[in-house]
Design an enzyme around this catalytic site. Sequence first.
Site, mmCIF file in Angstrom:
data_model
loop_
_atom_site.group_PDB
_atom_site.id
_atom_site.type_symbol
_atom_site.label_atom_id
_atom_site.label_comp_id
_atom_site.label_asym_id
_atom_site.label_seq_id
_atom_site.Cartn_x
_atom_site.Cartn_y
_atom_site.Cartn_z
ATOM 1 N N ASP A 119 -10.953 -8.871 7.737
ATOM 2 C CA ASP A 119 -12.367 -8.820 7.336
ATOM 3 C C ASP A 119 -12.980 -10.219 7.363
ATOM 4 O O ASP A 119 -14.125 -10.402 7.775
ATOM 5 C CB ASP A 119 -12.509 -8.232 5.927
ATOM 6 C CG ASP A 119 -12.665 -6.716 5.968
ATOM 7 O OD1 ASP A 119 -12.410 -6.130 7.040
ATOM 8 O OD2 ASP A 119 -13.053 -6.114 4.946
ATOM 9 N N ASP A 132 -5.293 -6.918 5.849
ATOM 10 C CA ASP A 132 -6.517 -6.231 5.421
ATOM 11 C C ASP A 132 -7.586 -7.266 5.080
ATOM 12 O O ASP A 132 -8.741 -7.184 5.528
ATOM 13 C CB ASP A 132 -6.169 -5.385 4.178
ATOM 14 C CG ASP A 132 -7.264 -4.387 3.839
ATOM 15 O OD1 ASP A 132 -8.259 -4.331 4.584
ATOM 16 O OD2 ASP A 132 -7.119 -3.687 2.830
ATOM 17 N N ASP A 159 -2.707 -18.371 1.960
ATOM 18 C CA ASP A 159 -3.839 -19.111 1.379
ATOM 19 C C ASP A 159 -4.309 -20.204 2.352
ATOM 20 O O ASP A 159 -5.515 -20.403 2.554
ATOM 21 C CB ASP A 159 -3.478 -19.697 0.004
ATOM 22 C CG ASP A 159 -2.083 -20.298 -0.055
ATOM 23 O OD1 ASP A 159 -1.283 -20.057 0.877
ATOM 24 O OD2 ASP A 159 -1.769 -21.020 -1.016
ATOM 25 N N TYR A 182 0.812 -1.222 0.000
ATOM 26 C CA TYR A 182 0.000 0.000 0.000
ATOM 27 C C TYR A 182 0.846 1.273 0.000
ATOM 28 O O TYR A 182 0.355 2.344 -0.297
ATOM 29 C CB TYR A 182 -0.937 0.025 1.226
ATOM 30 C CG TYR A 182 -2.019 -1.035 1.214
ATOM 31 C CD1 TYR A 182 -2.062 -2.013 0.226
ATOM 32 C CD2 TYR A 182 -2.997 -1.067 2.186
ATOM 33 C CE1 TYR A 182 -3.034 -2.984 0.214
ATOM 34 C CE2 TYR A 182 -3.989 -2.043 2.180
ATOM 35 C CZ TYR A 182 -3.995 -3.004 1.191
ATOM 36 O OH TYR A 182 -4.960 -3.970 1.183
#
Length: 356
Positions: free
Chosen positions: A251, A247, A223, A141
């Site tokens: 969630d 991130d 993964d 980012y």
Amino acid sequence: MVLKVTMLPGDGIGPEVTTEAARVLEAVCERFGHELDLKHKKIGGVAINEFNDPLPVDTLCSCLDSNAVLLGAVGDPSFDNHPVNFRPEAGLLRLRRELGAFANLRPALLFPALAHSSPLQPRVVAGTDMIIVRELLGGLYFGEPRGADETAGRQSVINTMRYSEPEVERIARIAFDLARKRRSKVTSVDKANVLECSQLWREVVARVAADYTDVKLEHQYVDACAMALVARPASFDVIVTENLFGDILSDEAGAIVGSLGLLASASIGGPVGLYEPVHGSAPDIAGRGIANPLGAILSVALMLRHTFQLEREAASVEKAVSETLDAGYLTVDIAPENTRPVSTVEMCDQVIERLE
Ligand code: NAD
């Protein structure tokens, strides 16, 4: 102790949930003998309307002069056509940068009374109690170079994932210190089978682990971790990972334990901690007094624990929330059909009544 806090209610349901969270903070201070120095400032859409700036200088100065910041939410559809720098969200992004917080903590705890709102089967999700520690200021980012390039009429774009040893070391120490106060297990998540960045990440985390021989460390590929989160969420204690992976995984973990209205977060590591519910300004329900205040109230618990090191006070808020849910008080987002949901204010009254 004097607790110096700046409160930024923001937009939409932000003022509704932070008003209740502040009532809980006041009640905790009263019961445990602390002094609360609470200032209210503007951020987001309300600040643009009044000062033409989503993060006015006065707001930023107050935050930097506090021990902690409690934020509601920013965002208002009436600004959707404004230039990016004049949208409410720009104020929050700037604030996070100015506070220099490099560690984002997102607990995902299943309250037994809410097992029905998890998308997973009760036997799978039972006992889930983890915290995700996400590196917040590095990685893909922020890495340079970034941007678009055009050669011979064809566009190409680049983003860069970059981490240095000190950046990995400081976030790893936050995770290990946290694990020591919980169930003493850290899962470090990377993609070391493909990315050099992750190879360095794994090497540094393993080196830091040598200073914490009482904490069990495991490494997982991102993964595999995404699958394990839905297959056996209760097996995790502290997960530490880089910005992009964190991130996404935070969630996913939030969805596993139920409603968005319950999720709290802390951004720490800089001189001033930022505490905020995970949800946004929810314009669809703003002003109706029905928003779930628990995400904001649980953010206050994180503030008491991580900025003020007041563990007893933090645990008392968390216990009061759990008991309120057990007693069947549920807001509209978590109440099953055919039951009467409680209002934002009623929910908070019930939590305050149950504080130690
Ligand atoms: P949202 O989180 O505001 O709402 C998503 C859904 O969840 C809505 O149906 C809403 O009613 C419900 N919801 C959210 N919080 C709730 C609560 N406490 N109690 C009950 N129901 C709740 O996300 P969105 O609709 O995508 O975004 C709305 C605005 O918020 C946008 O402007 C967005 O940019 C902004 N936003 C801000 C933040 C932040 O301030 N940190 C985070 C996310 C979104």
